[in-house]
Every structure is written in C-alpha cells, then in structure tokens.
Scaffold this active site. Structure first.
Site, mmCIF file in Angstrom:
data_model
loop_
_atom_site.group_PDB
_atom_site.id
_atom_site.type_symbol
_atom_site.label_atom_id
_atom_site.label_comp_id
_atom_site.label_asym_id
_atom_site.label_seq_id
_atom_site.Cartn_x
_atom_site.Cartn_y
_atom_site.Cartn_z
ATOM 1 C CE1 TYR A 175 -3.351 2.839 0.479
ATOM 2 C CE2 TYR A 175 -2.261 3.330 2.561
ATOM 3 C CZ TYR A 175 -3.165 3.669 1.572
ATOM 4 O OH TYR A 175 -3.870 4.836 1.667
ATOM 5 C CG ASP A 223 -2.058 13.006 4.407
ATOM 6 O OD1 ASP A 223 -2.173 13.604 3.328
ATOM 7 O OD2 ASP A 223 -2.721 11.993 4.712
ATOM 8 C CG ASP A 273 -4.059 8.203 -0.288
ATOM 9 O OD1 ASP A 273 -5.037 8.644 -0.907
ATOM 10 O OD2 ASP A 273 -3.751 8.576 0.851
ATOM 11 C CG ASP A 318 -4.496 12.773 -1.304
ATOM 12 O OD1 ASP A 318 -4.469 11.850 -0.475
ATOM 13 O OD2 ASP A 318 -3.639 13.663 -1.341
ATOM 14 C CG HIS A 364 -7.809 4.920 -1.233
ATOM 15 N ND1 HIS A 364 -7.724 6.200 -0.722
ATOM 16 C CD2 HIS A 364 -6.771 4.241 -0.685
ATOM 17 C CE1 HIS A 364 -6.684 6.283 0.097
ATOM 18 N NE2 HIS A 364 -6.080 5.112 0.129
ATOM 19 C CD GLU A 407 -9.195 11.637 0.718
ATOM 20 O OE1 GLU A 407 -9.033 12.697 1.348
ATOM 21 O OE2 GLU A 407 -8.434 10.658 0.824
ATOM 22 C CB CYS A 453 -3.911 12.404 7.969
ATOM 23 S SG CYS A 453 -3.991 10.765 8.767
ATOM 24 N NE ARG A 499 -9.861 8.313 2.996
ATOM 25 C CZ ARG A 499 -8.657 8.672 3.432
ATOM 26 N NH1 ARG A 499 -7.585 8.021 3.008
ATOM 27 N NH2 ARG A 499 -8.516 9.670 4.278
ATOM 28 C CD GLU A 543 -9.096 6.570 7.191
ATOM 29 O OE1 GLU A 543 -9.183 5.474 7.798
ATOM 30 O OE2 GLU A 543 -8.083 6.924 6.566
ATOM 31 C CG ASN A 592 -5.916 3.322 7.051
ATOM 32 O OD1 ASN A 592 -4.871 2.703 7.185
ATOM 33 N ND2 ASN A 592 -5.963 4.636 6.995
#
Length: 344
Positions: A86, A101, A129, A131, A156, A158, A166, A205, A235, A258
C-alpha cells in the site's frame, strides 16, 4: 470524457478500445460483466498486478497490504513475504517532501513514487492513495490513467474537500454526495476507457463518518458501489461492531479497513479484521513510523557516541545493498555478458 484515450501519444480524442458501460444514475447501477468477481476465481495468479489483485479479492483470505513510503520499505516488505503493498499518501508526502498529510503532495509526486515502487516487482499489486483525485472529473480521470500506466493495481478516491488532511486527524470536511459520486464515476469511466480492457481496481473511500455520521457514510459507500466502485473504504471505523456492521451493510462489496496505531480505528490484527469480514487491511504508517523511531535512535546514538557502529548492527555496505537488489543486478549483468560486477 469516455472517448478520451490517455494512453495515446496523440492529442486527438479517440474512441475507447472497449465499450464503456454507463455509470450514471439515470442508467441505474453500474455493471460490467467482464469484471464480475466470478471471472477471477479460477486459474493461476496473474503476473499483471491489477488482475492479480482482482483474483485475490475474489478468492478466500484477507489481503494484507503494509504501508510503504520508499524503495527501502518496499524492498523490506517484499523480503518479508507480503504479496500486496500500500502506497500511503501520508507516508509518501512525508518521505518525499518532508511534509505532513495536508494536501501538499501533487499527483505527479504520487505517480513518481508509484512508478518506482511498482518497478521493484511488477507482479505484486500496489494499492495507492489518490486523495481526492486532484481536482474535477477530468483530473480524476487523468489520475486513474497515470496510476494505471505507472503499474499501480488500484487506487482509492475519497470525499474530502480538496484541502484535505489525513483521515485520522480532526477537522475534516467532506464534499456533497453528488460531488463524491462524480469522482467515482470519472474514475470508473477512465478505467473502462483504457485500451484492451483494464482490471484496474477503483476503491471508493468516505471520510464522512466523523463529519456526518455512520449512516451517511454507509449511504455514500452504497451509492459509490452502485456507481462502479469495486471496493468500499470507510475511514475511521472506531469499533469492531461498527466494522462488522459496515461489512454487513455493504455486502457483497469487499470492504477495506485502515489501521493506524493511535488513530481513530482500533489496532485490529489482520486475523481479527478477517474474522469481522474485512477483505483488505492496510497499515498505512507501519513503515514511516518505524523509520522515525529507528532513525531517531541512530541519530541520537551518533550524536552521543560519535559513531554509527552500534546502530549498524553489523550490516556492512554490501549487506545493505543486498536488501535493495544487489544480487539480482549482478546476476542480470552476468547473464547479459557483462563483467563489470564480477567482484563487488
């Protein structure tokens, strides 16, 4: 948008090489029979990372993907025997930019890091990721095609605002349902427009559980699944019961959890997560947090003692280079008829 071919060197729009199934709400639930999980149950694991990831998702067992932050951590994860990696956005931002982040890293930062990681062992799936997709629908589409071209198996997307953070920090803000679904549709359309029929995995996500509550989070993920997301990622699941409820509510879609030590989600083991029904578990910061502790200890020891002897723990330069592929490079050079590295 569906007619754009991002893999062509031409600037002209071209018809996609495969049909683009409709993913809009006016046409109901997205369905692409080619990507039915039943098609991935039989046969040996593919050497193509996206196809391999789909096979792993379709077959028994949880997919365990440790978070890596650079080439060294990726090499060590592979050396340890992990069969999926990942690429954490937080870890990538920290390792490449030395920054937190907070939406500081760009798509190019992430793609560059992914290209390097995926090249180490191109058959091992890397989930990355992405974002928010780095902008509107066309930016999301470009992100998908750039990630796929880099060798990433899946990403993913989001529902945070563009100035995201984050998922385990406070103060998150999310976009509307419709904007989130637009991102998912754009990702699916871009994947389906890749010539030849791509197996690239789209993971939806949501960070809305901490902002709008679990009911809204589950609603968003159901809608994302209807729009074509292959996997659902909620998340910040705060309890085992909530994870079980999430899995049940979204079945048969695979659910990703996660785990970050000290974060919003309890420190489930992957055995525990599997029993609760999760299909993928990622440990986003396992590499970079360990790295902070190890490097901090080494620096303090160097400052105090004036030498790195104790923290090296007997690892000489050759042993270190063996971790990052020295023997493979030497052997390749030999097979090609080279002699530059007969002695190293």
């Amino acid at each position: 948008m569906p007619g754009i071919d991002y893999f062509s060197n031409s600037s002209q729009a071209a018809a996609p090489a495969v049909p683009v199934p409709s993913a809009g709400p006016a046409n109901g639930v997205y369905h692409n029979p080619r990507l039915d999980p039943k098609n991935y149950l039989e046969g040996p694991l593919s050497s193509h990372p996206a196809t391999r990831l789909r096979q792993m998702l379709a077959r028994p067992g949880i997919v365990v993907a440790p978070g890596i932050c650079d080439g060294i951590s990726a090499r060590v994860a592979l050396e340890t025997g992990f069969d999926c990696l990942y690429q954490s956005g937080a870890a990538t931002t920290a390792s490449r930019l030395g920054q937190p982040d907070l939406a500081i890293a760009t798509m190019n930062d992430f793609v560059s890091a992914a290209s390097m990681v995926c090249a180490i062992n191109p058959s091992v799936p890397v989930i990355a990721d992405a974002d928010t997709g780095f902008g509107g629908p066309i930016n999301v589409a470009r992100t998908v095609t750039q990630y796929a071209r880099a060798g990433v198996a899946g990403l993913h997307i989001e529902d945070q605002v563009q100035t995201k953070r984050c998922g385990h920090l406070m103060g998150k803000q999310v976009v509307s349902r419709e904007e989130f679904l637009t991102r998912i549709r754009a990702a699916v359309l871009a994947r389906d427009a890749i010539p030849g029929g791509s197996d690239f995995v789209i993971i939806g996500r949501t960070d809305s559980a901490q902002v709008l509550g679990m009911e809204e989070a589950l609603t968003r993920l159901r809608l994302a699944a209807d729009a074509g997301a292959d996997v659902c990622f909620i998340e910040g699941v705060k309890t085992a019961e909530l994870l079980k409820d999430t899995v049940a509510a979204l079945a048969p879609k695979p659910v990703l959890v996660n785990v970050i030590s000290g974060g919003l989600t309890p420190s489930f083991t992957y055995h525990e997560a599997e029993k609760m029904g999760a299909k993928i578990i990622i440990f986003s910061l396992v590499s970079c947090v360990a790295m902070v502790h190890a490097v901090r200890e080494a620096m303090r020891s160097l400052k105090k003692t004036g030498t790195d002897f104790s923290t090296a723990k007997g690892m000489d330069p050759k042993a270190f280079f063996e971790v990052v592929g020295l023997n493979e490079v030497v052997e390749f050079d030999k097979q090609a008829g080279g002699s530059a590295f007969d002695v190293v």
